[in-house]
Enzyme design. Structure first.
Site, short mmCIF file in Angstrom:
data_model
loop_
_atom_site.label_atom_id
_atom_site.label_comp_id
_atom_site.label_asym_id
_atom_site.label_seq_id
_atom_site.Cartn_x
_atom_site.Cartn_y
_atom_site.Cartn_z
N ASP A 93 -13.07 2.33 19.20
CA ASP A 93 -13.60 1.96 20.52
C ASP A 93 -14.74 2.92 20.81
O ASP A 93 -15.10 3.73 19.95
CB ASP A 93 -12.49 2.04 21.58
CG ASP A 93 -12.10 3.46 21.85
OD1 ASP A 93 -11.19 3.69 22.64
OD2 ASP A 93 -12.71 4.35 21.26
N ASP A 267 -5.08 -4.92 20.43
CA ASP A 267 -4.64 -3.54 20.14
C ASP A 267 -3.81 -3.07 21.32
O ASP A 267 -4.08 -3.46 22.46
CB ASP A 267 -5.84 -2.61 19.95
CG ASP A 267 -6.32 -2.06 21.28
OD1 ASP A 267 -7.17 -2.72 21.89
OD2 ASP A 267 -5.80 -1.00 21.73
N CYS A 305 16.01 -8.02 11.69
CA CYS A 305 14.80 -7.35 11.21
C CYS A 305 15.04 -6.78 9.82
O CYS A 305 16.13 -6.27 9.54
CB CYS A 305 14.43 -6.21 12.18
SG CYS A 305 12.97 -5.27 11.66
N CYS A 307 13.07 -4.35 8.43
CA CYS A 307 12.24 -3.14 8.24
C CYS A 307 13.10 -2.01 7.68
O CYS A 307 14.34 -2.08 7.67
CB CYS A 307 11.60 -2.72 9.56
SG CYS A 307 12.64 -1.76 10.65
N CYS A 310 15.87 -0.83 10.05
CA CYS A 310 16.98 -1.75 10.27
C CYS A 310 17.81 -1.98 9.01
O CYS A 310 18.97 -2.36 9.09
CB CYS A 310 16.45 -3.07 10.82
SG CYS A 310 15.73 -2.86 12.46
N HIS A 336 10.02 0.70 13.19
CA HIS A 336 10.55 -0.61 13.61
C HIS A 336 9.61 -1.31 14.58
O HIS A 336 9.28 -2.49 14.42
CB HIS A 336 11.93 -0.47 14.26
CG HIS A 336 12.33 -1.75 14.92
ND1 HIS A 336 12.80 -2.85 14.23
CD2 HIS A 336 12.22 -2.14 16.22
CE1 HIS A 336 12.99 -3.86 15.07
NE2 HIS A 336 12.65 -3.46 16.28
C1 LIG Z 1 -14.25 0.69 24.72
N1 LIG Z 1 -14.39 -0.14 25.88
C2 LIG Z 1 -13.33 -0.65 26.54
N2 LIG Z 1 -12.09 -0.34 26.17
C3 LIG Z 1 -11.04 -0.89 26.89
C4 LIG Z 1 -9.73 -0.53 26.56
C5 LIG Z 1 -8.67 -1.05 27.33
N3 LIG Z 1 -7.34 -0.81 27.27
C6 LIG Z 1 -6.80 -1.55 28.28
N4 LIG Z 1 -5.49 -1.57 28.62
C7 LIG Z 1 -4.56 -0.68 27.97
N5 LIG Z 1 -7.73 -2.25 28.96
C8 LIG Z 1 -8.93 -1.95 28.40
C9 LIG Z 1 -10.23 -2.32 28.72
C10 LIG Z 1 -11.29 -1.78 27.96
C11 LIG Z 1 -12.65 -2.09 28.29
O1 LIG Z 1 -12.95 -2.85 29.23
N6 LIG Z 1 -13.65 -1.50 27.56
ZN LIG Z 2 13.47 -3.15 12.26
#
Ligand SMILES: CNc1nc2cc3nc(NC)[nH]c3cc2c(=O)[nH]1
Ligand SMILES: [Zn+2]
Length: 372
Positions: A93, A267, A305, A307, A310, A336
């Site tokens: 990111d 993610d 599961c 894994c 488990c 897990h």
């Molecule tokens: C790297 N830019 C960027 N990362 C994000 C990570 C995030 N992680 C969450 N929830 C856990 N919302 C998110 C929004 C953004 C987003 O609007 N921009």
């Molecule tokens: Zn498992």
């Protein structure tokens, strides 16, 4: 071309889609869940254990690696893949989100964001150019543009100004990107929960022609039905021939809802984070292993599961380790949980191929204890 997306098929009854993402470090079958390895490790797991559990791509955080050990050191080590001994795809990111979520003292200007190092308190400054410089040094296959993830809720004028600046920053990221041939830069669509603003952000970013797009600004505390509504009108605006990545999502139900609306990549820290306090996602719902009911439960964590955890250990043993703060305990719960979400995405991919996504979602929700 650093990254090429192949749309294999769209599920007959929903917007779910099955695809393939070709990257310099291998092919990714989508929809895909990416375990989070913030500091160049998916906490407590080795790369071999990640592979044994089917992980195809992992995410690392630019902000954290910039602070420690520093992107120059990772570059000198030969890049993130070499540094952490992971030869499959990596996504980084851009630090934007961490700055907004970790640091309270911050000042946003056209140039970038001024904030304090969450560890030392020293003043730091991140700009689109600086974020891209760090991501180029880390060398991930997919890198994210530097954007602003607005708070929720936020007023419409703020959202509009913010998304327009995010577009200008995206342009600057594209210009600063030194390695477009082997690192694919994705744009991040903003606009809060507002349909018109999401449309404006999508159109402005599509104009810049990125190889992939993320839906940002979600999973920031908004109700789930609002998130799903925003996805409902945002994913159709996104190019069909490019990957769609929903950032920071999520829990099993959010994965189903996102796939159903045409998202390809996810993610979330959830599986690894809750594992560390002994909470496990299983085929029969959440299991909080610390619970006294498991004291004499010599069965597997999840009877359905296969894994490593488990197959070899009982709930009573894992509960004992977690209660004693034994590191091996959180390794077992992490193995897990990561396996569980990756296996869930395997099942979802198969259900899309066989046009039975709705049936899978229904049976999963019932056994997990979700209300449809
Ligand atoms: C790297 N830019 C960027 N990362 C994000 C990570 C995030 N992680 C969450 N929830 C856990 N919302 C998110 C929004 C953004 C987003 O609007 N921009
Ligand atoms: Zn498992």
């Amino acid at each position: 071309m650093a990254v090429r997306y192949e749309l294999l098929k769209t599920e007959k009854h929903t917007g779910a889609r099955r695809g393939r993402l070709h990257t310099p470090h291998g092919v990714i079958e989508t929809p895909i869940f990416m375990p989070v390895g913030t500091l160049a490790t998916v906490k407590t797991l080795s790369p071999e254990e990640l592979k044994d559990n089917g992980a195809q791509i992992i995410l690392s955080n630019t902000y954290h690696l910039w602070l420690r050990p520093g992107h120059e050191i990772v570059k000198e080590a030969g890049g993130l893949h070499k540094f952490m001994n992971w030869d499959r795809p990596i996504l980084t990111d851009s630090g934007g989100f961490q700055v907004f979520s970790l640091s309270d003292l911050r000042k946003i200007t056209e140039e970038g964001v001024q904030f304090r190092n969450h560890l030392s308190g020293e003043k730091l400054f991140l700009s689109p150019e600086k974020a891209i410089e760090i991501e180029n040094a880390l060398g991930a296959d997919i890198i994210m543009a530097f954007d602003e993830c607005p708070p929720f809720p936020a007023d419409r004028q703020y959202l509009k100004n913010s998304l327009e600046r995010t577009t200008r920053w995206a342009k600057r990221c594209k210009e600063a990107h030194a390695r477009p041939h082997d690192q694919a830069l994705f744009g991040i669509i903003q606009g809060g929960m507002d349909k018109e603003l999401r449309k404006q952000s999508a159109e402005e970013l599509i104009e810049l022609d990125f190889p992939g797009y993320a839906v940002g600004g979600l999973s920031v505390g908004e109700p789930k039905d609002i998130m799903n509504e925003v996805l409902e009108f945002t994913t159709p605006l996104m190019p069909k021939d490019k990957p769609r990545y929903l950032m920071g999502v999520g829990s099993p139900d959010d994965l189903f809802e996102g796939v159903e609306r045409g998202i390809d990549m996810f993610d979330c820290v959830l599986p690894t984070r809750i594992a560390r306090n002994g909470t496990c996602m299983t085929s029969v719902g959440k299991v909080v292993i610390r619970n006294a009911t498991y004291q004499r439960d010599f069965g597997p964590l999840d009877p359905n599961c296969d894994c490593y955890t488990c197959k070899n250990y009982s709930r009573a043993y894992i509960r004992h380790l977690i209660k004693c703060d034994e590191v091996f305990g959180i390794r077992l719960t992490t193995i897990h949980n990561v396996h569980f979400l990756i296996k869930l995405m395997d099942d979802i991919r198969k259900a899309i191929e066989e046009d039975r996504f709705v049936e899978l979602k229904k049976s999963f929700y019932e056994s997990y204890g979700y209300t449809l």
